[in-house]
Design a protein around this motif. Structure first.
Motif: not given
Length: 110
Positions: A100-106, A108-109
């Motif tokens: 979910t976080l990667l959908q909003f903040f792509p 971020l790794n």
């Protein structure tokens, strides 16, 4: 000049009418054939009134009598479903949060 425009308009109108007729006729071509079910198909009204006296096991698909089916259903309802280990459940939760976080903040790794 006026005759040329009139001829073009007539040609365009005739092309539209002919194509509309072809589309209309081709769309109704096989509709009479597919409108009725096959004659060997049993109507739904008859199937609703039919009393089912045998059943299939949801586990292996074997035929069962009505009594065996009821007994199997009772056994399946009594046995609780297997529970996941709490650590695995936590890992699944964290993976879903990460997705979910990667959908909003792509960008971020993590």
């Amino acid at each position: 000049m006026g005759r040329v425009k009139a001829r073009k308009a007539i040609k365009l109108l005739s092309v539209i009418v002919i194509s509309a007729m072809l589309v209309g006729l081709s769309s109704h071509w096989g509709s009479a054939v597919i409108a009725l079910p096959p004659p060997e198909d049993t109507p739904e009204e008859i199937l609703r009134t039919k009393i089912i006296i045998e059943a299939r096991s949801p586990i292996n698909g074997k035929f069962l009598t009505a009594a065996e089916y009821v007994q199997l259903q009772a056994q399946l309802q009594e046995v609780p479903p297997p529970k996941l280990d709490p650590k695995i459940r936590e890992q699944i939760f964290l993976l879903r949060v990460r997705k979910t976080l990667l959908q909003f903040f792509p960008f971020l790794n993590f």
